[in-house]
Enzyme design. Structure first.
Site, short mmCIF file in Angstrom:
data_model
loop_
_atom_site.label_atom_id
_atom_site.label_comp_id
_atom_site.label_asym_id
_atom_site.label_seq_id
_atom_site.Cartn_x
_atom_site.Cartn_y
_atom_site.Cartn_z
N SER A 119 67.84 18.44 38.95
CA SER A 119 66.79 18.77 37.97
C SER A 119 67.08 18.14 36.61
O SER A 119 68.24 17.99 36.21
CB SER A 119 66.74 20.29 37.81
OG SER A 119 66.04 20.64 36.64
N TYR A 143 60.91 16.09 34.37
CA TYR A 143 59.82 16.70 33.61
C TYR A 143 59.46 15.70 32.53
O TYR A 143 60.37 15.13 31.91
CB TYR A 143 60.28 17.98 32.93
CG TYR A 143 60.44 19.17 33.83
CD1 TYR A 143 59.36 19.71 34.52
CD2 TYR A 143 61.68 19.80 33.97
CE1 TYR A 143 59.51 20.83 35.32
CE2 TYR A 143 61.83 20.92 34.78
CZ TYR A 143 60.74 21.43 35.45
OH TYR A 143 60.88 22.54 36.24
N THR A 169 57.72 16.74 38.54
CA THR A 169 57.20 18.11 38.69
C THR A 169 56.02 18.31 37.73
O THR A 169 56.13 18.03 36.54
CB THR A 169 58.32 19.14 38.41
OG1 THR A 169 59.34 18.96 39.39
CG2 THR A 169 57.80 20.57 38.48
N LYS A 259 55.68 16.83 42.71
CA LYS A 259 56.01 18.20 43.14
C LYS A 259 55.21 19.22 42.34
O LYS A 259 55.13 19.12 41.11
CB LYS A 259 57.50 18.43 42.92
CG LYS A 259 57.99 19.85 43.16
CD LYS A 259 59.50 19.91 43.09
CE LYS A 259 60.06 21.29 43.37
NZ LYS A 259 59.90 22.20 42.25
N HIS A 283 56.44 26.30 42.73
CA HIS A 283 57.67 26.42 41.94
C HIS A 283 58.39 27.73 42.29
O HIS A 283 58.96 28.39 41.42
CB HIS A 283 57.30 26.41 40.45
CG HIS A 283 58.34 25.80 39.56
ND1 HIS A 283 58.14 24.63 38.87
CD2 HIS A 283 59.58 26.21 39.21
CE1 HIS A 283 59.22 24.36 38.14
NE2 HIS A 283 60.11 25.30 38.33
C1 LIG Z 1 66.57 29.24 39.66
C2 LIG Z 1 65.55 28.19 39.91
C3 LIG Z 1 65.44 27.10 39.05
C4 LIG Z 1 64.48 26.11 39.29
N1 LIG Z 1 64.44 25.02 38.45
C5 LIG Z 1 63.56 24.02 38.74
C6 LIG Z 1 63.57 22.83 37.97
O1 LIG Z 1 64.34 22.68 37.02
N2 LIG Z 1 62.68 21.86 38.31
C7 LIG Z 1 61.79 21.98 39.36
O2 LIG Z 1 61.01 21.08 39.63
N3 LIG Z 1 61.79 23.11 40.10
C8 LIG Z 1 62.66 24.11 39.83
N4 LIG Z 1 62.66 25.23 40.62
C9 LIG Z 1 61.75 25.31 41.77
C10 LIG Z 1 62.40 24.73 43.02
O3 LIG Z 1 62.53 23.33 42.93
C11 LIG Z 1 61.57 25.04 44.28
O4 LIG Z 1 60.26 24.61 44.09
C12 LIG Z 1 61.56 26.54 44.61
O5 LIG Z 1 62.84 27.10 44.39
C13 LIG Z 1 61.15 26.76 46.04
O6 LIG Z 1 61.05 28.11 46.33
P1 LIG Z 1 62.22 28.98 47.01
O7 LIG Z 1 63.22 29.25 45.92
O8 LIG Z 1 61.52 30.20 47.46
O9 LIG Z 1 62.82 28.15 48.13
C14 LIG Z 1 63.60 26.23 40.38
C15 LIG Z 1 63.72 27.32 41.25
C16 LIG Z 1 64.68 28.30 41.03
C17 LIG Z 1 64.78 29.45 41.99
#
Ligand SMILES: Cc1cc2nc3c(=O)[nH]c(=O)nc-3n(C[C@H](O)[C@H](O)[C@H](O)COP(=O)(O)O)c2cc1C
Length: 387
Positions: A119, A143, A169, A259, A283
């Site tokens: 990320s 981002y 994203t 995404k 997300h």
């Molecule tokens: C703690 C956490 C931090 C995340 N940070 C980002 C991020 O920085 N960038 C991003 O595109 N998605 C981020 N996401 C979303 C994840 O890439 C992903 O879409 C999501 O976790 C999928 O759902 P799940 O946790 O139920 O598997 C984050 C998710 C979590 C749980």
């Protein structure tokens, strides 16, 4: 019977047979605010709850009397073969969950033959991840910030460090309202308040690791002290449009993935503007609440995009059977976020490895019970959704 192990991490992980078990261990071992940051979602958390419910609506339709002694779990993603049909989603602040952070996750990805997403909000630099796991397939998640030159520089660094794909994203024009974080007063890095000092008594290992390893800061942006929501709202650019996607298409030589797509028309639009793949995602329910569920959205996107781009899916995946269902319904692959973060919090790198073992064995077992010998042989007849 296996002999008992004295290694506390091994002992802990040997108790984990499902991702839910890893979550239980993670919750015990991590300060409340950090666990909630990972586990929680936005507003009423309806998006995430519905995602979980959509996977429980899956009905599998097995074929019997097939030889399933050997099954092939591999999948082509972005033009090359991966050992398993899922990737580690990009997650911010990963060293906050557990100090081994992104390096540990990338090394497991490397060993397991699956992609790893770093990320923009990661806590290990683009270059440090590359040297920790030189042979991992690494995706850099971007981002778009108000400062376009800073974004361009990140893209250049990812390209120079051999990242395979760029993931843009698009579901975060502003910060989602994560009420658990608001109530817990979560700040990055965690600051020493009376509450956190008291927490130190109940999670001494976590606090010891935080205070004795490299300081927790962002790898891609200068240091920040405040809440996640303030950071997003200050740095992220709510004016981003599809023209910025074209700008990135011009900068990035490899596969470009978008995404956070949540309807078929947007999927078509980004593919027409140069995306090679889309990730249907809300997300992990952390942005807009009451968003669509990706499993239900999938057919309309596949119809609209056809063979012009690969379609991936995330949000709410907690088992190998969830992944099998998404693939049977036409997804090229899945991403998991919390599933590996629970593993990381439960046992660092070995915990993430345990996540892969659990998901991998569930995928294999589900295929065998379905009478299918390869992920590539799944069809929509194998999984329907009960109304
Ligand atoms: C703690 C956490 C931090 C995340 N940070 C980002 C991020 O920085 N960038 C991003 O595109 N998605 C981020 N996401 C979303 C994840 O890439 C992903 O879409 C999501 O976790 C999928 O759902 P799940 O946790 O139920 O598997 C984050 C998710 C979590 C749980």
């Amino acid at each position: 019977m296996k002999s008992p192990t004295l290694d506390p991490v091994e002992r802990r992980l040997s108790q984990a047979h499902t991702i839910g078990d890893l979550r239980t261990i993670a919750r015990r071992r991590t300060p409340r605010a950090v666990f909630d940051y990972t586990d929680g979602a936005a507003e009423q958390e309806t998006s995430l709850r519905r995602a979980y419910q959509s996977f429980s609506k899956v009905e599998f339709h097995p074929n019997v009397l097939r030889d399933v002694s050997a099954v092939d779990t591999s999948r082509n993603m972005l033009g090359s073969r991966r050992a398993l049909p899922f990737a580690f989603a990009p997650t911010g602040f990963t060293r906050m969950m557990q100090h081994e952070g992104e390096r540990a996750v990338a090394r497991v990805a490397e060993r397991s033959g699956i992609p790893f997403g770093l990320s923009t909000m990661g806590t290990t630099s683009i270059e440090d991840v590359a040297s920790a796991a030189p042979n991992a397939r690494k995706w850099f998640q971007l981002y778009v910030w108000k400062d376009r030159a800073a974004g361009k520089e990140l893209v250049r660094r990812a390209q120079d460090s051999g990242y395979e794909a760029l993931v843009l994203t698009v579901d975060t024009p502003v910060a989602g309202a994560r009420m658990r974080d608001v109530r817990n007063g979560l700040s990055i890095p965690p600051s020493l308040t009376l509450r956190t000092i008291l927490d130190g008594a109940t999670h001494p290992a976590w606090w010891f690791n935080l205070l004795t390893t490299e300081p927790l800061q962002f790898a891609s942006l200068s240091s920040w002290e405040g809440t996640v929501a303030d950071l997003i709202n200050k740095m992220f650019d709510p004016t981003v449009t599809v023209e910025d996607l074209e700008w990135l298409r011009g900068l990035w030589k490899g596969p470009l993935i978008v995404k956070g797509i949540q309807n078929a028309a947007d999927a078509r639009m980004v593919v027409d503007h140069g995306a090679d793949a889309v990730i249907l995602s809300n997300h992990g329910g952390r942005q807009l609440d009451r968003a669509p569920t990706m499993l239900e959205l999938l057919p309309s996107v596949l119809d609209r995009v056809g063979d012009d781009a690969e379609v991936y899916l995330d949000t709410g995946i907690l088992s190998g059977a969830d992944i099998v269902a998404a693939l049977a319904r036409g997804a090229r692959g899945c991403l998991v976020g919390r599933a590996f973060l629970y593993g990381l919090m439960a046992g660092g790198e070995r915990g993430v490895q345990r996540t892969v073992e659990i998901l991998g064995s569930e995928i294999t077992r589900t295929l065998q019970l379905l009478g299918v010998t390869a992920v590539d042989d799944l069809t929509e007849e194998h999984a329907t959704l009960r109304q």
